[in-house]
Each structure stands twice: as structure tokens, then as C-alpha cells.
Design a protein around this motif. Structure first.
Motif, PDB file in Angstrom:
ATOM      1  N   GLU A  31       0.653  -1.061   0.063  1.00  0.00           N
ATOM      2  CA  GLU A  31       0.058  -0.175   0.053  1.00  0.00           C
ATOM      3  C   GLU A  31       0.770   1.221   0.047  1.00  0.00           C
ATOM      4  O   GLU A  31       0.485   2.101  -0.743  1.00  0.00           O
ATOM      5  CB  GLU A  31      -0.759   0.164   1.236  1.00  0.00           C
ATOM      6  CG  GLU A  31      -2.174  -1.009   1.189  1.00  0.00           C
ATOM      7  CD  GLU A  31      -2.950  -0.865   2.306  1.00  0.00           C
ATOM      8  OE1 GLU A  31      -4.215  -0.207   2.534  1.00  0.00           O
ATOM      9  OE2 GLU A  31      -2.548  -1.335   3.533  1.00  0.00           O
ATOM     10  N   LEU A  32       1.953   1.307   0.979  1.00  0.00           N
ATOM     11  CA  LEU A  32       2.944   2.535   0.697  1.00  0.00           C
ATOM     12  C   LEU A  32       3.605   2.621  -0.576  1.00  0.00           C
ATOM     13  O   LEU A  32       3.688   3.923  -1.174  1.00  0.00           O
ATOM     14  CB  LEU A  32       3.917   2.220   1.773  1.00  0.00           C
ATOM     15  CG  LEU A  32       4.935   3.576   1.871  1.00  0.00           C
ATOM     16  CD1 LEU A  32       4.399   4.701   2.549  1.00  0.00           C
ATOM     17  CD2 LEU A  32       5.702   3.046   3.186  1.00  0.00           C
ATOM     18  N   LEU A  33       3.954   1.634  -1.041  1.00  0.00           N
ATOM     19  CA  LEU A  33       4.424   1.508  -2.573  1.00  0.00           C
ATOM     20  C   LEU A  33       3.289   2.298  -3.471  1.00  0.00           C
ATOM     21  O   LEU A  33       3.700   3.294  -4.272  1.00  0.00           O
ATOM     22  CB  LEU A  33       4.614   0.194  -3.227  1.00  0.00           C
ATOM     23  CG  LEU A  33       5.972  -0.232  -2.644  1.00  0.00           C
ATOM     24  CD1 LEU A  33       5.804  -1.821  -2.995  1.00  0.00           C
ATOM     25  CD2 LEU A  33       7.173   0.485  -3.277  1.00  0.00           C
ATOM     26  N   SER A  34       1.942   1.943  -3.304  1.00  0.00           N
ATOM     27  CA  SER A  34       1.087   2.431  -4.168  1.00  0.00           C
ATOM     28  C   SER A  34       0.795   3.898  -3.942  1.00  0.00           C
ATOM     29  O   SER A  34       0.708   4.713  -4.906  1.00  0.00           O
ATOM     30  CB  SER A  34      -0.289   1.438  -4.018  1.00  0.00           C
ATOM     31  OG  SER A  34      -1.247   2.026  -4.632  1.00  0.00           O
ATOM     32  N   ILE A  35       0.762   4.231  -2.597  1.00  0.00           N
ATOM     33  CA  ILE A  35       0.524   5.729  -2.307  1.00  0.00           C
ATOM     34  C   ILE A  35       1.711   6.498  -2.912  1.00  0.00           C
ATOM     35  O   ILE A  35       1.508   7.691  -3.212  1.00  0.00           O
ATOM     36  CB  ILE A  35       0.335   5.770  -0.734  1.00  0.00           C
ATOM     37  CG1 ILE A  35      -1.014   5.165  -0.026  1.00  0.00           C
ATOM     38  CG2 ILE A  35       0.479   7.476  -0.213  1.00  0.00           C
ATOM     39  CD1 ILE A  35      -1.002   5.055   1.146  1.00  0.00           C
ATOM     40  N   LEU A  36       2.990   6.111  -2.593  1.00  0.00           N
ATOM     41  CA  LEU A  36       4.139   6.909  -2.972  1.00  0.00           C
ATOM     42  C   LEU A  36       4.530   6.945  -4.371  1.00  0.00           C
ATOM     43  O   LEU A  36       4.954   7.766  -4.975  1.00  0.00           O
ATOM     44  CB  LEU A  36       5.231   6.594  -2.282  1.00  0.00           C
ATOM     45  CG  LEU A  36       5.186   6.786  -0.736  1.00  0.00           C
ATOM     46  CD1 LEU A  36       6.505   6.164   0.051  1.00  0.00           C
ATOM     47  CD2 LEU A  36       4.832   7.958  -0.200  1.00  0.00           C
ATOM     48  N   GLY A  37       3.971   6.048  -5.092  1.00  0.00           N
ATOM     49  CA  GLY A  37       3.963   5.761  -6.587  1.00  0.00           C
ATOM     50  C   GLY A  37       5.461   5.638  -7.080  1.00  0.00           C
ATOM     51  O   GLY A  37       6.114   6.127  -7.945  1.00  0.00           O
ATOM     52  N   ILE A  38       6.394   4.633  -6.198  1.00  0.00           N
ATOM     53  CA  ILE A  38       7.653   4.652  -6.385  1.00  0.00           C
ATOM     54  C   ILE A  38       7.994   2.693  -6.338  1.00  0.00           C
ATOM     55  O   ILE A  38       7.183   1.995  -6.101  1.00  0.00           O
ATOM     56  CB  ILE A  38       8.599   5.114  -5.266  1.00  0.00           C
ATOM     57  CG1 ILE A  38       8.235   4.621  -3.723  1.00  0.00           C
ATOM     58  CG2 ILE A  38       8.359   6.678  -5.063  1.00  0.00           C
ATOM     59  CD1 ILE A  38       9.081   5.096  -2.599  1.00  0.00           C
ATOM     60  N   THR A  39       9.070   2.647  -6.702  1.00  0.00           N
ATOM     61  CA  THR A  39       9.539   0.969  -6.850  1.00  0.00           C
ATOM     62  C   THR A  39       9.907   0.621  -5.589  1.00  0.00           C
ATOM     63  O   THR A  39      10.128   1.260  -4.663  1.00  0.00           O
ATOM     64  CB  THR A  39      10.853   0.952  -8.034  1.00  0.00           C
ATOM     65  OG1 THR A  39      11.696   1.764  -7.276  1.00  0.00           O
ATOM     66  CG2 THR A  39      10.416   1.722  -9.395  1.00  0.00           C
ATOM     67  N   LYS A  40       9.823  -0.751  -5.632  1.00  0.00           N
ATOM     68  CA  LYS A  40      10.373  -1.429  -4.342  1.00  0.00           C
ATOM     69  C   LYS A  40      11.767  -1.007  -4.029  1.00  0.00           C
ATOM     70  O   LYS A  40      12.297  -0.984  -2.761  1.00  0.00           O
ATOM     71  CB  LYS A  40      10.229  -3.136  -4.609  1.00  0.00           C
ATOM     72  CG  LYS A  40       8.891  -3.493  -4.525  1.00  0.00           C
ATOM     73  CD  LYS A  40       9.045  -5.076  -4.514  1.00  0.00           C
ATOM     74  CE  LYS A  40       7.530  -5.424  -4.488  1.00  0.00           C
ATOM     75  NZ  LYS A  40       7.425  -6.963  -4.609  1.00  0.00           N
ATOM     76  N   GLN A  41      12.569  -1.030  -5.141  1.00  0.00           N
ATOM     77  CA  GLN A  41      13.979  -0.498  -4.833  1.00  0.00           C
ATOM     78  C   GLN A  41      14.106   0.857  -4.285  1.00  0.00           C
ATOM     79  O   GLN A  41      15.091   0.953  -3.291  1.00  0.00           O
ATOM     80  CB  GLN A  41      14.772  -0.741  -6.025  1.00  0.00           C
ATOM     81  CG  GLN A  41      16.212  -0.350  -5.988  1.00  0.00           C
ATOM     82  CD  GLN A  41      16.914  -0.555  -7.309  1.00  0.00           C
ATOM     83  OE1 GLN A  41      16.339  -0.579  -8.531  1.00  0.00           O
ATOM     84  NE2 GLN A  41      18.155  -0.510  -7.357  1.00  0.00           N
TER      85      GLN A  41
END
Length: 191
Positions: A85-95
């Protein structure tokens, strides 16, 4: 006579915005010239620059940056937030998230625990140290926000919120709507 278009369209001299799902009933047409839209861009730019300057300075002293602030903000707003969810909110990659989240976890600002049902899930919460830092960052912006809201007044604040929602994607709006809902009180820890 054909109906008015349902999608906004841009002419060479002005933008015509028609009623949209988030528009108030009876809002009708709003005509904006290109220079007014560019002024809106300028205002957003300077507002974000000036709003973020105080927390940026605090974070720089700790070798953290704005990405760390964003993580602390959203983890603080949604304790137990899933990494996905945090990845989705921030719109960034896992890396990218790993580079930001790693130091926050290692330095004791964020705790990460496995999900109760799916142990592969990672749930994020602020530690006491993290909550203290997030609060300091918020307080460094609070007065500017409060002053701007007071100066604008109630109807302008509501208009501002509507404009901001209009700039946010539907997914982002759902996160904001969730954040606007009152939180249930935390249950006391049993010992």
C-alpha cells in the motif's frame, strides 16, 4: 442543438471546465485563461516549496530527505500499513522504497512486522521515536497551514479542498477519504 461536451476541452485562449462528478450541483461552466492555469501551477510550486522547507531542514540534519518524510507521514496516518500500500501511495518502486525505508527501520523510527494471516506481508508502524519525529515534522508545517486556512476563511478552504481533490487521481482520493474518517481508539495493551 447538441449537448455540451462532458469532457473539459482547451481552446487557444481559455479552458472550459464542465460539471464533473466532484463538482457541486449547478457549478456550471468555469472559464480559465491559460495564464490563470499557469498561475495555479506557480502557486502550487511555491506553496509546496515553502511548506516543505522547515521539515526538509530538520530531516537534512539527520541525513534524511523528503522521501523519508513521506514515508513517516503515511505510516503515521495509517499504522499497520502494508508495504504494498505504501508503494502504491508513494508511486515508487520497491527498490526506491527499500533505500528510504531501510534507514528508518535500522535507526528505530519504523517497525516492520509480518502480517497476522500472511506472514509474507510486512506491516509498518511508527515506533515511539518515529512518532515523535513525525510529530516534529508536522508541527514544523502546522502554523503555516493554520495561518493560510485562517486567512482564506471557511468557504475558500472548502474550495481549496475541492481543487486539490480535483488534482488527485481517484486512487489518491480514496486514500485521502480514508484518512478523513475518524479513527477508532486504540485498545490498551494487555500485560
Amino acid at each position: 442543438m447538441p449537448d455540451a461536451p462532458t469532457q473539459p476541452y482547451l481552446t487557444s485562449k481559455r479552458e472550459t471546465l464542465t460539471s464533473a462528478p466532484h463538482a457541486a450541483p449547478g457549478a456550471g461552466h468555469l472559464f480559465l485563461r491559460e495564464d490563470e492555469l499557469r498561475l495555479a501551477q506557480d502557486l502550487v510550486f511555491f506553496a509546496m516549496r515553502d511548506l516543505n522547507a522547515p521539515p526538509d531542514a530538520l530531516l537534512a540534519e539527520m541525513d534524511f530527505g523528503r522521501a523519508h518524510h513521506r514515508c513517516l507521514h503515511w505510516i503515521g496516518r495509517r499504522p499497520g500499513l502494508k508495504v504494498g500500500e505504501l508503494l502504491s501511495i508513494l508511486g515508487i518502486t520497491k527498490q526506491s522504497l527499500t533505500r528510504v525505508l531501510g534507514p528508518l527501520i535500522r535507526e528505530g523510527y519504523v517497525e516492520q512486522v509480518p502480517g497476522p494471516k500472511d506472514r509474507r506481508q510486512r506491516l509498518l508502524s511508527l515506533t515511539e521515536k518515529g512518532a515523535t519525529l513525525e510529530r516534529q515534522l508536522f508541527e514544523s508545517q502546522r502554523e503555516r497551514l493554520l495561518s493560510a486556512y485562517r486567512e482564506a476563511g471557511g468557504p475558500a478552504v472548502e474550495g481549496f479542498k475541492r481543487v486539490m481533490r480535483g488534482l488527485i487521481s481517484p486512487q489518491g482520493r480514496s486514500y485521502v477519504e480514508t484518512a478523513e474518517q475518524p479513527r477508532a481508539p486504540k485498545a490498551p495493551r494487555s500485560t
